[in-house]
Design a protein around this motif. Structure first.
Motif, PDB file in Angstrom:
ATOM      1  N   THR A  31       0.826  -1.218   0.000  1.00 45.39           N
ATOM      2  CA  THR A  31       0.000   0.000   0.000  1.00 45.39           C
ATOM      3  C   THR A  31       0.858   1.267   0.000  1.00 45.39           C
ATOM      4  O   THR A  31       0.360   2.348  -0.347  1.00 45.39           O
TER       5      THR A  31
ATOM      6  N   THR B 159       3.976   3.882  -4.561  1.00 46.04           N
ATOM      7  CA  THR B 159       3.332   4.941  -5.354  1.00 46.04           C
ATOM      8  C   THR B 159       3.368   4.673  -6.849  1.00 46.04           C
ATOM      9  O   THR B 159       2.504   5.116  -7.592  1.00 46.04           O
TER      10      THR B 159
ATOM     11  N   THR C 192      -4.775  -2.395  -3.193  1.00 44.51           N
ATOM     12  CA  THR C 192      -5.221  -0.998  -3.242  1.00 44.51           C
ATOM     13  C   THR C 192      -6.719  -0.890  -3.443  1.00 44.51           C
ATOM     14  O   THR C 192      -7.387  -0.041  -2.834  1.00 44.51           O
ATOM     15  N   SER C 193      -7.294  -1.756  -4.291  1.00 44.88           N
ATOM     16  CA  SER C 193      -8.751  -1.728  -4.493  1.00 44.88           C
ATOM     17  C   SER C 193      -9.484  -2.162  -3.233  1.00 44.88           C
ATOM     18  O   SER C 193     -10.524  -1.590  -2.866  1.00 44.88           O
TER      19      SER C 193
ATOM     20  N   SER D  32      -8.389  -1.818  -0.124  1.00 43.19           N
ATOM     21  CA  SER D  32      -8.266  -0.746   0.867  1.00 43.19           C
ATOM     22  C   SER D  32      -9.175   0.439   0.529  1.00 43.19           C
ATOM     23  O   SER D  32      -9.804   1.041   1.416  1.00 43.19           O
ATOM     24  N   SER D  33      -9.299   0.768  -0.748  1.00 46.05           N
ATOM     25  CA  SER D  33     -10.192   1.871  -1.149  1.00 46.05           C
ATOM     26  C   SER D  33     -11.643   1.509  -0.882  1.00 46.05           C
ATOM     27  O   SER D  33     -12.448   2.355  -0.443  1.00 46.05           O
ATOM     28  N   ASN D  34     -12.020   0.233  -1.117  1.00 43.00           N
ATOM     29  CA  ASN D  34     -13.407  -0.177  -0.833  1.00 43.00           C
ATOM     30  C   ASN D  34     -13.699  -0.143   0.659  1.00 43.00           C
ATOM     31  O   ASN D  34     -14.795   0.239   1.095  1.00 43.00           O
ATOM     32  N   SER D  35     -12.717  -0.548   1.473  1.00 47.88           N
ATOM     33  CA  SER D  35     -12.934  -0.547   2.919  1.00 47.88           C
ATOM     34  C   SER D  35     -13.059   0.886   3.446  1.00 47.88           C
ATOM     35  O   SER D  35     -13.868   1.166   4.355  1.00 47.88           O
ATOM     36  N   GLU D  36     -12.287   1.823   2.866  1.00 45.12           N
ATOM     37  CA  GLU D  36     -12.383   3.204   3.292  1.00 45.12           C
ATOM     38  C   GLU D  36     -13.714   3.826   2.886  1.00 45.12           C
ATOM     39  O   GLU D  36     -14.332   4.577   3.646  1.00 45.12           O
ATOM     40  N   SER D  37     -14.183   3.489   1.690  1.00 51.56           N
ATOM     41  CA  SER D  37     -15.475   4.034   1.245  1.00 51.56           C
ATOM     42  C   SER D  37     -16.617   3.398   2.017  1.00 51.56           C
ATOM     43  O   SER D  37     -17.615   4.052   2.321  1.00 51.56           O
TER      44      SER D  37
END
Length: 590
Positions: free
Chosen positions: A527, A530, A582-583, A585-590
Motif C-alpha cells: 500500500t 506509489t 489498493t482496491s 483498501s479503497s473499498n474498505s475506506e469508502s
C-alpha cells in the motif's frame, strides 16, 4: 637461388673478385666449407720492372698499383666477413630448400615402399624359379606321352581358348556391376562446424523460411478446404473425393493429383505464370541483408533466433511427450480407449474384406474433414463435448504438467497432515499441560514450525519480522533471484545487493544473500508503493530490460530490482497483487 643471393649481397664487387678463404688466416672450416675460386690479380715482368724502377716511365701506374695492393687489414677483414655472410646465407637457403624437398617427397615413406617392392620382387622371383623347376621336371614325362596325345591336346587348346574368350566377354560386360557389390570399409568423416556469424545466421533463417514455404502453403490450402473458404472449391472437392472413395478410386485420385502438381511445377519452372491456390498468397517484403551490424543488432538477432528455436523445440517436445504418455498408460482412461479401438480394428481386419474397411475409413475421413471439423470449429462447445480425438489430445499431459501435478499432490498431502485447526492445537496443549510428561504429546515443536514457509535462514515470518499469516504467494514460493539497486546509497556495498525477491499478500520482501543481520533485508508494504513499472538498467542492451522499478515515499529515487530472468512474470504478480490490495483498501475506506 642465385638471383636471390645477388639481391642479398651488400657489396658492389662480384663474387669472383673476393679473396680466397683458404688463404685467409681468419677463415674457419666450420663456418664455410665450400671451396670458392677467387681470382688474384697477377703482375707481369714489365710491371715488376716499372715498379722497381722509380724513375721509369710508369711511375703513375706504379703508384696506383701500390695503392691497390696496400689495402689495410681492416678492408680485407671486411671483405672476408662479407664473403662469409654470403656463404652462410647460401647455406641457409640451401638447407631450407632441402627441408622443403624432404617434406614434399617424403623420402622415408618412399624408402619403405621401395623396401616392400624389393621384398615382393624377391618373393616373385623365388616363386617363378620354383615353377620353372617343376615344369622342367615334368617335361621329360610329357614328351614321352606327347606323340599319342597330339590330337587330344589340340581339342584341349581349342576348349581353353573358348573358355578364356567367354571369361573375357563376361568380365567386359558384367565386371563393373560385380565391382559395385564389393564391400569396402566405411569412412568416418567428421564434418567441420562453422563458426557463429550473424550474417550466416540470418541467411540460414531465410533459407529455412523459403524451404518451409511450400509445406506451409499446402497446410493453408487444406485448412481452407476444411473451413470452406471458397464454397464452390470445397463443394467440388468434397463431391469428387466421396465419388472416388465410393468407386474405389481414392489411390488413383491422389496419384493423379501428384502428377498434376508436378506438371504445374514444370510449367512454372519454364516461365508460365500459374497460381493454383485456394488461399491467395501474400507477398511479404524482403529486407535486404545488412552488411555491417552493430553489437546491439547482433545481440537482438541472437535473442530473436533463440526465442524462435525455444518455442519450436517446446512445441515439438510437447507433441512427442504426449505421444509417449499415450502409449505408456500415464492416463489409463485415455489409453484404454485407444486399446479398445485397436482391438476392434484388429477383429474387423480379420473378418471383413479390405474393400469394405477401406470404404468405411475413406467415407469417415471425408465426412470428418469436410463436415464435422467445419461444425466443430464454428461451435467450440460441441467440440469440447463430442470431438473425441480433440478431447484425447488436449487431455494428454506433458512431462512438466505431470511434475506440477505430483508436486501439487505432495503439498496437498503435507497440508492435510500438518494443517490442523487452531482449536484442536489449543486443546492438545491444555491436555499436555494437565496430564504431564507421560501423556501423548500430539504435535511437537518441529512439526508446528514446519507449517510455516521457510527460507535458507529460517522461517519466513521470522526473517522479515512479519506475522505468521504472511507467506509467499503460490507463484513465488521459491522467489525470484535478482539484485537490489538502491540509488540513494553511495557505498558500493549498500548500492547493489544480490538476493531473492518474494511477494506476500501485503508485502514485497527482499532477502539479501550475504550472511549477516536482517538489516540488509528489505520489506516494502504494497500500500506504500506509489508507482511500479518495468525498468531497463542498461540502455545499451536491446530489449525492454530485466528490471522492475518501485517508487515509495521513503526513497528519493526508485528502488530497482534488476537482473531478473523471469521479469515479466514477477511484474505481473506484483502488479496484480498491488491492484488487489489498493482496491480492497479503497473499498474498505469508502
Amino acid at each position: 637461388m642465385l638471383k636471390k643471393l645477388d639481391k642479398i649481397r651488400f657489396r658492389g664487387h662480384k663474387r669472383d673478385e673476393f679473396l680466397d678463404l683458404a688463404e685467409s688466416p681468419n677463415a674457419s672450416d666450420t663456418e664455410c666449407g665450400d671451396e670458392i675460386p677467387v681470382k688474384i690479380p697477377r703482375t707481369s715482368t714489365r710491371d715488376n720492372e716499372e715498379l722497381r724502377d722509380p724513375a721509369g716511365p710508369g711511375t703513375i701506374i706504379m703508384a696506383s698499383g701500390v695503392q691497390d695492393f696496400n689495402r689495410t687489414e681492416s678492408d680485407r677483414l671486411n671483405e672476408i666477413k662479407g664473403h662469409l655472410e654470403i656463404a652462410l646465407l647460401e647455406k641457409h637457403f640451401l638447407q631450407e630448400e632441402l627441408r622443403k624437398l624432404r617434406e614434399e617427397t617424403n623420402a622415408e615413406t618412399l624408402r619403405q615402399e621401395l623396401e616392400k617392392e624389393r621384398q615382393r620382387r624377391l618373393e616373385l622371383e623365388q616363386k617363378v624359379n620354383e615353377v620353372l623347376k617343376a615344369r622342367a621336371e615334368e617335361v621329360p614325362a610329357t614328351q614321352q606321352a606327347a606323340k599319342p596325345q597330339t590330337q587330344a591336346n589340340g581339342t584341349d587348346k581349342r576348349s581353353h581358348t573358348v573358355c578364356s574368350r567367354l571369361q573375357k566377354w563376361f568380365c567386359d560386360k558384367f565386371g563393373e556391376y560385380v565391382e559395385d557389390f564389393r564391400f569396402q570399409p566405411e569412412e568416418n568423416t567428421v564434418e567441420t562446424e562453422e563458426p557463429l556469424s550473424a550474417r550466416r545466421l540470418t541467411e540460414n533463417m531465410r533459407r529455412l523460411k523459403r524451404g518451409a514455404k511450400p509445406v506451409t502453403n499446402f497446410v493453408k490450402n487444406l485448412s481452407a478446404l476444411s473451413d470452406w473458404y471458397s464454397i464452390y472449391t470445397s463443394a467440388i472437392a468434397f463431391i469428387i473425393y466421396m465419388n472416388a472413395v465410393w468407386h474405389g478410386w481414392a489411390i488413383p485420385m491422389f496419384l493423379f493429383l501428384a502428377i498434376l502438381r508436378l506438371s504445374l511445377n514444370y510449367l512454372i519452372a519454364r516461365g508460365w505464370r500459374i497460381q493454383w491456390s485456394i488461399v491467395p498468397e501474400v507477398s511479404e517484403p524482403v529486407e535486404p541483408p545488412k552488411e555491417d551490424l552493430t553489437v546491439s543488432e547482433k545481440f537482438q538477432l541472437v535473442l530473436d533466433v533463440a526465442q524462435k528455436a525455444q518455442n519450436l523445440f517446446g512445441k515439438m517436445a510437447d507433441i512427442l511427450e504426449k505421444i509417449k504418455n499415450l502409449f505408456m498408460w500415464v492416463q489409463p482412461e485415455i489409453t484404454q480407449k485407444l486399446y479398445i479401438a485397436l482391438w476392434a480394428a484388429f477383429i474387423a481386419s480379420c473378418f471383413l474384406p479390405y474393400r469394405i474397411i477401406g470404404l468405411a475409413m475413406g467415407l469417415y475421413a471425408g465426412i470428418k474433414f469436410f463436415l464435422i471439423d467445419f461444425i466443430f470449429k464454428r461451435c467450440p462447445r460441441l467440440r469440447a463435448k463430442y470431438d473425441t480425438p480433440y478431447i484425447i489430445w488436449t487431455s494428454l499431459p506433458t512431462d512438466p504438467q505431470l511434475k506440477e501435478r505430483s508436486n501439487a499432490t505432495v503439498s496437498r498431502r503435507a497440508s492435510l497432515y500438518y494443517g490442523y485447526p487452531k482449536s484442536w492445537m489449543l486443546q492438545t496443549a491444555a491436555s499436555r499441560s494437565y496430564v504431564g510428561s507421560n501423556a501423548p504429546t500430539g504435535i511437537n515443536k518441529d512439526e508446528d514450525t514446519s507449517r510455516f514457509h521457510t527460507t535458507k535462514r529460517g522461517n519466513f515470518h521470522e526473517v522479515f519480522n512479519l506475522s505468521e499469516n504472511e507467506r509467499p504467494l503460490a507463484v513465488c514460493e521459491n522467489g525470484w533471484r535478482c539484485c537490489l539497486i538502491n540509488r540513494d546509497r553511495k557505498m558500493p556495498t549498500d548500492y547493489i545487493r544480490n538476493g531473492i525477491l518474494y511477494v506476500t499478500e501485503n508485502y514485497l520482501c527482499f532477502e539479501s544473500s550475504k550472511s549477516g543481520s536482517s538489516k540488509r533485508n528489505k520489506v516494502i508494504k504494497l500500500t506504500d508503493i506509489t508507482d511500479i513499472q518495468k525498468y531497463k538498467v542498461l540502455s545499451v542492451l536491446p530489449g525492454s530490460g530485466m528490471g522492475i522499478a518501485v517508487s515509495t515515499p521513503s526513497t528519493q529515487k526508485p528502488l530497482v530490482f534488476g537482473a531478473m530472468v523471469h521479469r515479466d512474470e514477477a511484474f505481473e504478480t506484483i502488479f496484480n497483487q498491488y491492484v488487489k490490495i489498493t482496491s480492497a483498501s479503497s473499498n474498505s475506506e469508502s
